[in-house]
Design a protein around this motif. Structure first.
Motif, PDB file in Angstrom:
ATOM      1  N   UNK A  98      66.365  82.944  -3.560  1.00  0.00           N
ATOM      2  CA  UNK A  98      66.998  84.251  -3.738  1.00  0.00           C
ATOM      3  C   UNK A  98      67.634  84.397  -5.114  1.00  0.00           C
ATOM      4  N   UNK A  99      68.195  83.298  -5.641  1.00  0.00           N
ATOM      5  CA  UNK A  99      68.776  83.311  -7.004  1.00  0.00           C
ATOM      6  C   UNK A  99      68.372  82.027  -7.718  1.00  0.00           C
ATOM      7  N   UNK A 100      68.109  82.150  -8.998  1.00  0.00           N
ATOM      8  CA  UNK A 100      67.786  80.983  -9.821  1.00  0.00           C
ATOM      9  C   UNK A 100      68.642  81.076 -11.079  1.00  0.00           C
ATOM     10  N   UNK A 101      69.482  80.049 -11.295  1.00  0.00           N
ATOM     11  CA  UNK A 101      70.352  80.021 -12.474  1.00  0.00           C
ATOM     12  C   UNK A 101      70.444  78.582 -12.958  1.00  0.00           C
ATOM     13  N   UNK A 102      70.967  78.423 -14.160  1.00  0.00           N
ATOM     14  CA  UNK A 102      71.130  77.091 -14.722  1.00  0.00           C
ATOM     15  C   UNK A 102      72.175  76.339 -13.911  1.00  0.00           C
TER      16      UNK A 102
ATOM     17  N   UNK B 273      70.538  76.781  -7.466  1.00  0.00           N
ATOM     18  CA  UNK B 273      69.517  77.660  -6.889  1.00  0.00           C
ATOM     19  C   UNK B 273      70.047  78.218  -5.576  1.00  0.00           C
ATOM     20  N   UNK B 274      69.820  79.504  -5.370  1.00  0.00           N
ATOM     21  CA  UNK B 274      70.096  80.091  -4.053  1.00  0.00           C
ATOM     22  C   UNK B 274      68.818  80.111  -3.217  1.00  0.00           C
ATOM     23  N   UNK B 275      68.826  79.397  -2.082  1.00  0.00           N
ATOM     24  CA  UNK B 275      67.597  79.199  -1.292  1.00  0.00           C
ATOM     25  C   UNK B 275      67.779  79.810   0.097  1.00  0.00           C
ATOM     26  N   UNK B 276      66.711  80.472   0.577  1.00  0.00           N
ATOM     27  CA  UNK B 276      66.667  81.038   1.937  1.00  0.00           C
ATOM     28  C   UNK B 276      65.533  80.346   2.706  1.00  0.00           C
ATOM     29  N   UNK B 277      65.889  79.670   3.781  1.00  0.00           N
ATOM     30  CA  UNK B 277      64.899  78.948   4.599  1.00  0.00           C
ATOM     31  C   UNK B 277      64.771  79.667   5.945  1.00  0.00           C
ATOM     32  N   UNK B 278      63.535  79.966   6.339  1.00  0.00           N
ATOM     33  CA  UNK B 278      63.263  80.599   7.629  1.00  0.00           C
ATOM     34  C   UNK B 278      62.364  79.682   8.467  1.00  0.00           C
ATOM     35  N   UNK B 279      62.689  79.572   9.737  1.00  0.00           N
ATOM     36  CA  UNK B 279      61.868  78.762  10.661  1.00  0.00           C
ATOM     37  C   UNK B 279      62.017  79.348  12.072  1.00  0.00           C
ATOM     38  N   UNK B 280      61.162  78.892  12.956  1.00  0.00           N
ATOM     39  CA  UNK B 280      61.141  79.386  14.335  1.00  0.00           C
ATOM     40  C   UNK B 280      61.705  78.327  15.283  1.00  0.00           C
ATOM     41  N   UNK B 281      62.462  78.819  16.266  1.00  0.00           N
ATOM     42  CA  UNK B 281      62.992  77.909  17.296  1.00  0.00           C
ATOM     43  C   UNK B 281      63.177  78.698  18.594  1.00  0.00           C
ATOM     44  N   UNK B 282      63.498  77.981  19.656  1.00  0.00           N
ATOM     45  CA  UNK B 282      63.703  78.637  20.945  1.00  0.00           C
ATOM     46  C   UNK B 282      64.917  79.551  20.885  1.00  0.00           C
ATOM     47  N   UNK B 283      64.753  80.746  21.420  1.00  0.00           N
ATOM     48  CA  UNK B 283      65.853  81.708  21.384  1.00  0.00           C
ATOM     49  C   UNK B 283      67.026  81.243  22.236  1.00  0.00           C
ATOM     50  N   UNK B 284      66.740  80.341  23.193  1.00  0.00           N
ATOM     51  CA  UNK B 284      67.807  79.854  24.056  1.00  0.00           C
ATOM     52  C   UNK B 284      68.649  78.758  23.378  1.00  0.00           C
ATOM     53  N   UNK B 285      68.168  78.245  22.180  1.00  0.00           N
ATOM     54  CA  UNK B 285      68.850  77.114  21.544  1.00  0.00           C
ATOM     55  C   UNK B 285      69.049  77.374  20.052  1.00  0.00           C
ATOM     56  N   UNK B 286      69.368  78.610  19.723  1.00  0.00           N
ATOM     57  CA  UNK B 286      69.475  78.974  18.310  1.00  0.00           C
ATOM     58  C   UNK B 286      70.646  78.241  17.655  1.00  0.00           C
TER      59      UNK B 286
END
Length: 782
Positions: free
Chosen positions: A738-742, A745-758
């Motif tokens: 999301x952001x890159x600077x000296x 780094x601003x990082x966004x990680x997306x993944x899937x998991x069970x909705x019952x154990x978020x």
């Protein structure tokens, strides 16, 4: 020629004149019509035609006069009825039977009387049929063409062979008809004798039951202090005992011969039940969860099946044989005592074992005294002694009811009844009411054993249901225990009513009160009551309510047999099974209400009035209720949401706990239970997070504080996510900057998991990422 004519005339006389002894009647519409004649002449074809028709009538009459398979079956039933009736009448004449045996014979005679009525109706039907056949044969002599043939001495010669054959057929038909008519007359005479014998026997039994009933103001025998002067019996005590034993043996063998088929069916049912339970136990044992049965507080099924199943079978046998002879009934009760002893012999202390053996001995002695000993001084004193010992036992056991393997309240209730009946038995014995005293003694200890047995039976039934529930859950991969105590409490309620009714019927039958009590109950329930133009009976109303109540119970508990428990929040819930169960519940309710309406006998015109009134009610103010009801049916069949789904509706979020015909319950994340009308759900937009699967896309943001290659960062993040088992590996991870600077780094990680154990999964992933970056010397802020 003269000789031939004479022979023909003799044949015709045999054919037509033999029937003149029967009453003559005018020809009926179904009589054979004379063939159409032209002028005064009749052709040979006309004669052949009428001879052929007469032959057909005689042959049909011969066929109809034969007894069919149904007749021979009835005759066989009559022979069996005759044998049973002779045995009963001989037994009634031989001895003064005890109350249970008198009840059994009275009930048997009622059944035999119904059988004889059915047999008599069949005999009357056959008799009417034979009379009709005879009238058809008699009507043949009035046929004009045959009369003309007899008078024509010229034409008769050419039809001599046909007339001779006709004569033979007539003789066969007439002989068969007379023979079978004689058999029917003999059967009708037997029917009359049977009815007279049954009436006399019923009168005798009713008189004996009246004299041995609960009548405290009439003296059956001399008072105990007068026995020495007046005496009771001059026969030898041993001979009296032997005679009583023969009588009881005869009555018991007779009863066993009449019910052995039902006992075989009961045995088959118990074998099937044993096979069913054993299969469930073996499945749980193979799965490795057999020890959990003790956590479910199992006491019987997990310690061997033979004794619990035998106890169930004996309890059923007792309740379905209310009119059994005394010896047969007490053998069943002794079987219950032995089963209870075998069930608890290992868990009981020596004191309890000794106490139950004492009960067994007292029971056997009371049975021997009441059934086989005569009402002399010795027998009456021995019975009083046993009653006093029983009273002492009950008083002693009242003080020590700790560590009982069965319900304390049930045990104390049984002790109380046992003690009260024993006290009355002593009092009645002293004043000469010996039959009633014997009956109360037997009833008291029988009720005591019966109450304990029914309490154990209730526990066994509960264990069978819980075993099925747990096996279904293990089969679905759910091994954790459920709230079995509250579930058991709910399951017991309908069975308590059924078993309580059965126990009351057994006690009333022993006291000779069941027949009049049942007759009074039937009279009350079948009495017609009128309110305005509507006529009903109390029985129809109660039947309607009972069927509706049963339908609601079934639709409520049917899910339990598939391992479905409402109070659980399962991740791997079987939505398809829940949907099928919802439809099954709906069908059970509909069938129950339709059956209740049909069984209540409510006329269709009255139902239309009720439906019209409901229509007016809907128009005036019940729109929302009907809307919710119809919406519930649509939700069940259309299935936009199912039990276990995570949904957003009406600004509420939660898991669907249950769905009914009017409302749907949702469990909110904070523990609140939200009840939403079905109409509201169907009229709004619904967000169903688990419509196709249970996965949800989750985002995590983090900041890398040191300069490092992006490929290295991506590799560390992907390997970390791959090692977390809660992250779904079937769908790719997504890593965005999301952001890159000296320096960061601003990082966004997306993944899937069970909705019952978020929450759980996010926490584990953050910890793993932090540890992985730290091990690689990378500073990170999550």
């Amino acid at each position: 020629m003269m000789k031939i004519n004479t022979h023909a005339w003799l044949i015709l006389l045999c054919l037509f004149l033999v029937n003149w002894y029967r009453p003559q009647e005018a020809p009926k519409k179904d009589s054979l019509p004379a063939p159409k004649m032209f002028g005064d002449e009749t052709s040979a074809t006309d004669y052949l035609l009428i001879i052929e028709k007469v032959d057909g009538v005689l042959r049909n009459a011969h066929t109809d006069a034969e007894f069919g398979i149904d007749a021979y079956k009835v005759f066989g039933d009559m022979n069996a009825t005759d044998e049973r009736l002779k045995l009963i009448l001989a037994s009634i004449k031989r001895a003064d039977l005890n109350v249970r045996n008198q009840q059994m014979y009275q009930n048997e005679l009622v059944g035999i009387r119904k059988e004889i009525e059915n047999q008599n109706n069949f005999i009357n039907t056959q008799d009417a049929k034979f009379n009709k056949i005879g009238k058809q044969v008699v009507s043949l002599k009035d046929n004009a063409t045959l009369i003309k043939l007899v008078k024509d001495t010229v034409v008769i010669k050419q039809f001599l062979p046909e007339l001779m054959a006709l004569n033979e057929q007539y003789k066969k038909t007439d002989s068969l008809l007379n023979a079978n008519q004689g058999i029917l007359n003999e059967k009708k005479r037997q029917m009359l004798e049977y009815k007279t014998s049954i009436t006399d026997a019923m009168s005798t039994l009713e008189d004996r039951l009246q004299r041995s009933g609960i009548d405290l103001f009439k003296e059956e025998y001399p008072a105990l202090w007068k026995v020495g002067k007046a005496g009771v019996s001059e026969k030898n005590v041993q001979q009296e005992t032997a005679d009583n034993f023969k009588i009881e043996k005869f009555v018991t063998v007779y009863y066993f011969r009449t019910i052995w088929v039902s006992l075989v069916l009961l045995a088959i049912f118990m074998l099937l039940l044993s096979w069913y339970i054993k299969g469930n136990l073996q499945y749980i044992k193979k799965a490795g969860y057999f020890d959990n049965l003790s956590l479910l507080k199992f006491r019987y099924l997990n310690n061997g099946l033979f004794i619990p199943i035998l106890l169930v079978g004996i309890c059923i046998a007792v309740m379905i044989n209310l009119y059994a002879p005394a010896t047969f009934s007490e053998i069943l009760q002794l079987g219950l005592i032995v089963c209870i002893f075998l069930l608890f012999r290992k868990s009981w202390e020596y004191r309890e074992v000794r106490s139950w053996l004492f009960i067994m001995a007292v029971f056997i002695l009371i049975c021997l005294v009441s059934l086989f000993l005569n009402a002399d001084l010795f027998g009456r004193c021995l019975l009083i002694l046993l009653n006093i010992v029983s009273i002492g036992y009950t008083l002693l056991k009242f003080k020590n009811t700790d560590h009982l393997p069965y319900n304390k309240m049930a045990f104390k209730l049984g002790l109380t009844i046992f003690m009260i009946f024993s006290l009355f038995s002593v009092f009645l014995n002293l004043f000469g009411r010996v039959s009633l005293a014997q009956n109360l003694s037997l009833t008291g200890i029988t009720v005591f054993v019966q109450i304990i047995s029914l309490n154990i039976l209730l526990k066994i039934i509960t264990e069978i249901i819980l075993l099925q529930i747990y096996k279904s859950r293990v089969k679905r991969g759910i091994s954790k225990l459920f709230d079995h105590e509250s579930l058991s409490s709910n399951l017991r309620k309908p069975f308590i009513l059924i078993l309580g009714y059965g126990g009351f019927a057994v006690m009333a039958s022993n006291l000779n009160l069941w027949i009049p009590a049942r007759a009074l109950l039937i009279k009350i329930l079948s009495h017609s009551n009128t309110i305005g133009s509507f006529t009903f009976t109390l029985g129809s109303v109660l039947l309607f309510m009972a069927l509706v109540w049963t339908a609601h119970l079934l639709q409520k508990y049917v899910a339990y047999f598939f391992g479905e428990i409402e109070d659980e929040d399962e991740e791997n819930i079987n939505k398809e099974q829940h949907s099928r169960l919802l439809i099954t519940r709906l069908l059970i309710l509909i069938a129950g209400y339709l059956l209740a309406v049909a069984a209540s006998g409510m006329p269709l015109d009255k139902i239309s009035i009720v439906i019209g009134a409901l229509g007016v009610g809907v128009g005036l103010g019940l729109q929302s209720i009907v809307n919710n009801f119809v919406s519930g049916i649509i939700l069940i069949f259309d299935r936009p949401i199912q039990i276990g789904d995570i949904i957003d509706v009406s600004s509420q979020t939660g898991r669907v706990k249950s769905m009914g015909l009017r409302t749907t319950k949702i469990n909110a994340p904070n523990g609140a239970e939200i009840i939403i009308p079905n109409g509201t759900i169907l009229s709004q937009n619904i967000t169903n997070w688990t419509y196709t699967d249970n996965l949800k896309l989750v985002e995590i943001t983090l900041t890398v504080l040191e300069t490092e290659s992006m490929d290295k960062i991506n590799e560390i993040a992907e390997s970390t996510l791959h090692e977390v088992s809660q992250v779904d590996q079937t769908k790719p991870y997504q890593i965005y900057y999301s952001t890159i600077a000296e320096g960061n780094y601003g990082i966004l990680i997306k993944f899937w998991c069970s909705i019952y154990r978020i929450e759980e999964t996010v926490s584990i992933v953050k910890q793993s990422l932090f540890s992985s970056f730290k091990e690689n010397g990378i500073s990170v802020k999550i």
